[in-house]
Design an enzyme around this catalytic site. Sequence first.
Site, PDB file in Angstrom:
ATOM      1  N   SER A 172       4.181  22.774   0.101  1.00 36.29           N
ATOM      2  CA  SER A 172       4.968  21.955   1.007  1.00 36.29           C
ATOM      3  C   SER A 172       4.236  21.632   2.303  1.00 36.29           C
ATOM      4  O   SER A 172       3.252  20.917   2.301  1.00 36.29           O
ATOM      5  CB  SER A 172       6.301  22.672   1.261  1.00 36.29           C
ATOM      6  OG  SER A 172       7.303  21.764   1.579  1.00 36.29           O
ATOM      7  N   ASP A 207      -8.385  14.623   3.351  1.00 42.76           N
ATOM      8  CA  ASP A 207      -8.560  13.177   3.197  1.00 42.76           C
ATOM      9  C   ASP A 207      -9.296  12.557   4.383  1.00 42.76           C
ATOM     10  O   ASP A 207     -10.094  11.628   4.221  1.00 42.76           O
ATOM     11  CB  ASP A 207      -7.197  12.488   3.038  1.00 42.76           C
ATOM     12  CG  ASP A 207      -6.655  12.593   1.621  1.00 42.76           C
ATOM     13  OD1 ASP A 207      -7.324  13.216   0.774  1.00 42.76           O
ATOM     14  OD2 ASP A 207      -5.559  12.067   1.366  1.00 42.76           O
ATOM     15  N   LYS A 254       4.287  21.090  -4.182  1.00 49.94           N
ATOM     16  CA  LYS A 254       5.629  20.668  -3.775  1.00 49.94           C
ATOM     17  C   LYS A 254       5.498  19.513  -2.781  1.00 49.94           C
ATOM     18  O   LYS A 254       5.225  19.716  -1.604  1.00 49.94           O
ATOM     19  CB  LYS A 254       6.419  21.810  -3.139  1.00 49.94           C
ATOM     20  CG  LYS A 254       7.829  21.376  -2.703  1.00 49.94           C
ATOM     21  CD  LYS A 254       8.567  22.496  -2.011  1.00 49.94           C
ATOM     22  CE  LYS A 254       9.943  22.038  -1.553  1.00 49.94           C
ATOM     23  NZ  LYS A 254       9.885  20.974  -0.518  1.00 49.94           N
TER      24      LYS A 254
END
Length: 441
Positions: free
Chosen positions: A298, A309, A323
């Site tokens: 999460s 990224d 999740k």
Amino acid sequence: MMRKLSLLFAGALMGASAMSLVYGAPGSTANAAGSETYKQLAIFGDIFERVRAQYVTPPDDKSLVENAINGMLTSLDPHSSYMNAEEAQDMRVQTKGEFGGLGIEVTMENDLVKVITPIDDTPAAKAGVLAGDYIAKIDGEEVRGLSLNDAVEKMRGLVNTPIKLTILRQGADKPIELTVVRDIIKVKAVKFRVENDIGYMKITSFTEKTHDDLENAIDTIKKQVPDEKLKGYVLDLRLNPGGLLDQAVSVSDAFLTRGEIVSTRGRDPKDVTRFDARPGDDIDGKPLVVLVNGGSASASEIVAGALQDLRRATVVGTQSFGKGSVQTIVPLGENGALRLTTALYYTPSGKSIQGKGITPDIKVDQPLPPDLQGRDLTRGESDLKGHIKGSDEGDTGSGSAAYVPPEPKDDLQLIFAQQLLRGEKSDPAFPPNPDKAVLNQ
């Protein structure tokens, strides 16, 4: 001695798991139900009345309704549910990061509550509770037969109220009686230390205090290690079940100077919310390694995904939990709260983590000790019954072993991260190049 894979704070963070909440923006108003729906509701009413009238023992009406509501919500996905007033209050305690209690970290062993450690400068520590103590009675009631949750609930309570503990201690010839007065316990969401020339920071959960605790950790590390000596930082997100979305954004922003951190997308294609980084890097551009495993879920995946990224950090470890859904908490007053999945979140590259997780830049497995070998410690969203299938979810699914050795000398993932930062190991993924950030086009 049996290793314990999870620790609970007495009177504190209960039920933390890889299904912890990430809060999102409220969803849109539901459409009016059709005539067929009302026919089904009439059937429900008929069944409810028949159960009340004819079941072999008189059922509790409140329990029937609560279970019916929860049945509806849990049929949607594993993270939607109804919380009664008590459960809603527990959830608020978890996210606040402070509670009325004793200040001991505990687990269950041999049917007794075992003290892992008393937290410094708390009522338990001041009263003389020691690591390794076994709590046999709470206010005169035997602990044997209670679950850990039940025992912890009994140790919770209002500030300034006393509680009597009967303790069994190795070397003591008889039980020890201690009276502890409850106080406000502030749980540190970030644990940190200096490893010679490296700053180590472990985020245990994303509560209201996480970003502030992180800032304090960074400031303290900078004071302890001269800038010219500091090789970099390790951000440990392993076994972190998640928490508050705004805290995940703030933590990511602490290391970023620009770029999108995360976006959430709801049922309506127009319902897109983006969170962007602001100028300023709190660690002054120093190298950063992020650790993840199957227990990273999460909010921790938001942080790992953003830093990966945007090429600000190198992610080391094993596949994260996966999740990638956002739960909105809708207060229902004295009736509790509704926890409803209302959106999915996406990394800066536009990829969904749901059912896939974060794939580390450098995979480093952590072997299990002999007493845990043969046990399945793999955790992943894709294994949960009824989970929402992610757009990037493949046949391999998500998750990996959720295990971290208690001793740093046995922690191969941490050792590898330190070797990277010190230049003792090399890999094409380290250091990452921010100019090659992977962004959503």
